[in-house]
Design a protein around this motif. Structure first.
Motif, PDB file in Angstrom:
ATOM      1  N   LEU A  61      11.196 -20.002  -4.116  1.00 23.64           N
ATOM      2  CA  LEU A  61      12.302 -20.931  -4.337  1.00 23.64           C
ATOM      3  C   LEU A  61      13.143 -20.507  -5.537  1.00 23.64           C
ATOM      4  O   LEU A  61      14.365 -20.705  -5.543  1.00 23.64           O
ATOM      5  CB  LEU A  61      11.760 -22.344  -4.552  1.00 23.64           C
ATOM      6  N   GLU A  62      12.513 -19.913  -6.534  1.00 19.24           N
ATOM      7  CA  GLU A  62      13.277 -19.407  -7.676  1.00 19.24           C
ATOM      8  C   GLU A  62      14.176 -18.255  -7.231  1.00 19.24           C
ATOM      9  O   GLU A  62      15.350 -18.163  -7.631  1.00 19.24           O
ATOM     10  CB  GLU A  62      12.338 -18.934  -8.793  1.00 19.24           C
ATOM     11  N   ARG A  63      13.639 -17.366  -6.384  1.00 19.25           N
ATOM     12  CA  ARG A  63      14.445 -16.231  -5.914  1.00 19.25           C
ATOM     13  C   ARG A  63      15.653 -16.698  -5.111  1.00 19.25           C
ATOM     14  O   ARG A  63      16.709 -16.063  -5.156  1.00 19.25           O
ATOM     15  CB  ARG A  63      13.585 -15.290  -5.061  1.00 19.25           C
ATOM     16  N   SER A  64      15.501 -17.808  -4.397  1.00 19.43           N
ATOM     17  CA  SER A  64      16.617 -18.303  -3.584  1.00 19.43           C
ATOM     18  C   SER A  64      17.557 -19.207  -4.379  1.00 19.43           C
ATOM     19  O   SER A  64      18.598 -19.636  -3.863  1.00 19.43           O
ATOM     20  CB  SER A  64      16.091 -19.069  -2.363  1.00 19.43           C
ATOM     21  N   GLY A  65      17.186 -19.520  -5.615  1.00 23.30           N
ATOM     22  CA  GLY A  65      18.062 -20.310  -6.473  1.00 23.30           C
ATOM     23  C   GLY A  65      17.860 -21.803  -6.416  1.00 23.30           C
ATOM     24  O   GLY A  65      18.571 -22.562  -7.089  1.00 23.30           O
ATOM     25  N   LEU A  66      16.890 -22.281  -5.641  1.00 16.66           N
ATOM     26  CA  LEU A  66      16.648 -23.720  -5.567  1.00 16.66           C
ATOM     27  C   LEU A  66      15.829 -24.233  -6.750  1.00 16.66           C
ATOM     28  O   LEU A  66      15.830 -25.430  -7.043  1.00 16.66           O
ATOM     29  CB  LEU A  66      15.933 -24.071  -4.259  1.00 16.66           C
ATOM     30  N   VAL A  67      15.134 -23.327  -7.385  1.00 17.72           N
ATOM     31  CA  VAL A  67      14.309 -23.669  -8.547  1.00 17.72           C
ATOM     32  C   VAL A  67      14.680 -22.721  -9.679  1.00 17.72           C
ATOM     33  O   VAL A  67      14.995 -21.544  -9.452  1.00 17.72           O
ATOM     34  CB  VAL A  67      12.801 -23.538  -8.206  1.00 17.72           C
ATOM     35  N   VAL A  92      29.034 -16.795   2.267  1.00 14.93           N
ATOM     36  CA  VAL A  92      28.990 -17.097   3.703  1.00 14.93           C
ATOM     37  C   VAL A  92      30.160 -16.439   4.419  1.00 14.93           C
ATOM     38  O   VAL A  92      29.998 -15.852   5.501  1.00 14.93           O
ATOM     39  CB  VAL A  92      28.991 -18.620   3.939  1.00 14.93           C
ATOM     40  N   MET A  93      31.343 -16.501   3.827  1.00 17.99           N
ATOM     41  CA  MET A  93      32.524 -15.931   4.469  1.00 17.99           C
ATOM     42  C   MET A  93      32.367 -14.429   4.689  1.00 17.99           C
ATOM     43  O   MET A  93      32.566 -13.925   5.796  1.00 17.99           O
ATOM     44  CB  MET A  93      33.766 -16.213   3.620  1.00 17.99           C
ATOM     45  N   TYR A  94      31.997 -13.701   3.649  1.00 21.37           N
ATOM     46  CA  TYR A  94      31.867 -12.249   3.781  1.00 21.37           C
ATOM     47  C   TYR A  94      30.705 -11.876   4.699  1.00 21.37           C
ATOM     48  O   TYR A  94      30.806 -10.953   5.507  1.00 21.37           O
ATOM     49  CB  TYR A  94      31.693 -11.601   2.404  1.00 21.37           C
ATOM     50  N   MET A 158      18.943 -13.908   5.810  1.00 21.56           N
ATOM     51  CA  MET A 158      19.198 -15.267   6.287  1.00 21.56           C
ATOM     52  C   MET A 158      17.957 -16.137   6.143  1.00 21.56           C
ATOM     53  O   MET A 158      18.046 -17.311   5.759  1.00 21.56           O
ATOM     54  CB  MET A 158      19.643 -15.229   7.745  1.00 21.56           C
ATOM     55  N   ARG A 159      16.793 -15.564   6.421  1.00 21.99           N
ATOM     56  CA  ARG A 159      15.550 -16.317   6.312  1.00 21.99           C
ATOM     57  C   ARG A 159      15.329 -16.794   4.881  1.00 21.99           C
ATOM     58  O   ARG A 159      14.872 -17.921   4.656  1.00 21.99           O
ATOM     59  CB  ARG A 159      14.381 -15.461   6.778  1.00 21.99           C
ATOM     60  N   GLU A 160      15.674 -15.956   3.906  1.00 24.03           N
ATOM     61  CA  GLU A 160      15.451 -16.312   2.507  1.00 24.03           C
ATOM     62  C   GLU A 160      16.571 -17.199   1.949  1.00 24.03           C
ATOM     63  O   GLU A 160      16.341 -17.984   1.035  1.00 24.03           O
ATOM     64  CB  GLU A 160      15.331 -15.039   1.656  1.00 24.03           C
ATOM     65  N   ALA A 161      17.775 -17.051   2.503  1.00 20.75           N
ATOM     66  CA  ALA A 161      18.925 -17.756   1.921  1.00 20.75           C
ATOM     67  C   ALA A 161      19.250 -19.069   2.606  1.00 20.75           C
ATOM     68  O   ALA A 161      20.023 -19.873   2.073  1.00 20.75           O
ATOM     69  CB  ALA A 161      20.152 -16.844   1.957  1.00 20.75           C
ATOM     70  N   GLU A 162      18.675 -19.330   3.772  1.00 17.52           N
ATOM     71  CA  GLU A 162      19.075 -20.483   4.572  1.00 17.52           C
ATOM     72  C   GLU A 162      19.015 -21.798   3.798  1.00 17.52           C
ATOM     73  O   GLU A 162      19.979 -22.585   3.799  1.00 17.52           O
ATOM     74  CB  GLU A 162      18.204 -20.605   5.825  1.00 17.52           C
ATOM     75  N   MET A 163      17.898 -22.066   3.135  1.00 16.99           N
ATOM     76  CA  MET A 163      17.744 -23.347   2.454  1.00 16.99           C
ATOM     77  C   MET A 163      18.731 -23.480   1.296  1.00 16.99           C
ATOM     78  O   MET A 163      19.294 -24.558   1.060  1.00 16.99           O
ATOM     79  CB  MET A 163      16.314 -23.509   1.953  1.00 16.99           C
TER      80      MET A 163
END
Length: 212
Positions: A61-67, A92-94, A158-163
């Motif tokens: 979660l830290e790697r994805s920026g949520l924590v 998301v756009m790019y 995408m799997r790591e960034a989705e949340m």
């Protein structure tokens, strides 16, 4: 609606993934609100698991920026900012534009058809001017386009960034405010995908996300 964390029953699932998914959803629905301190022992007790999968989930979660973690000080749910929202929209756009080109250039007919079909939900939400449904269906559409690329790196991303994408764009509003013009643009995007015109599809993605 926020719901209390409760013990997991991870039958048939990898425990670390189950803990990660549960904590991610708790952050998204506000059970774990922005700024809340996270203690692995407390979370482990609430989920009925050992501390190891909780620590693994918090690192992910830290790697994805949520924590966010400050060594020897705290581990807490990160606090979104206007810059983070803008940065996520740009990402998301790019990413969607690039994936659109790849998917339409070499994606299988079946995979592209699934992505096109998912666009129907976006179009319906746009026509109803339902921003919440637009956001959720758009993220689903994004996932289907990434899947259609068949590109392992994009799929992993995408799997790591989705949340994080879902949380960071929680306050998203469409760049094109007029429902009629916006829906017409989505329909043009659907047509470009059907024609396998990656250049036009990418240009329309930029327009829809306000980067044209």
């Amino acid at each position: 609606m926020a719901t209390p964390l409760s013990p997991l029953d991870p039958r048939g699932a990898v425990l670390g993934d189950e803990v990660y998914a549960t904590l991610s959803e708790a952050i998204l629905d506000g059970t774990l609100p922005p700024g809340e301190r996270l203690r692995d022992q407390d979370l482990a007790e609430r989920l009925g698991v050992s501390r190891t999968p909780v620590r693994e989930a918090l690192q992910r979660l830290e790697r994805s920026g949520l924590v966010e973690v400050s060594p020897n000080r705290y581990t807490r749910v990160s606090i979104p900012s206007e810059k983070l929202t803008a940065d996520t929209e740009e990402f998301v756009m790019y990413t969607l534009g690039s994936c659109m080109r790849i998917a339409l250039d070499r994606g299988s007919d079946d995979a592209v058809d699934v992505a096109i079909a998912s666009m129907d939900a976006v179009i319906a939400a746009s026509r109803a001017d339902d921003h919440v449904s637009m956001r959720e269906s758009s993220i689903g559409f994004f996932e289907h386009v990434v899947t259609a690329t068949g590109n392992t790196a994009f799929l992993t991303m995408m799997r790591e960034a989705e949340m994080a994408i879902r949380r960071n764009l929680a306050q998203w509003h469409p760049a094109i405010e007029c429902p009629l013009r916006r829906t017409e643009t989505y329909e043009r995007l659907r047509g470009a995908m059907r024609a396998r015109d990656g250049a036009l599809a990418e240009a329309l993605v930029r327009e829809l996300l306000g980067f044209s």
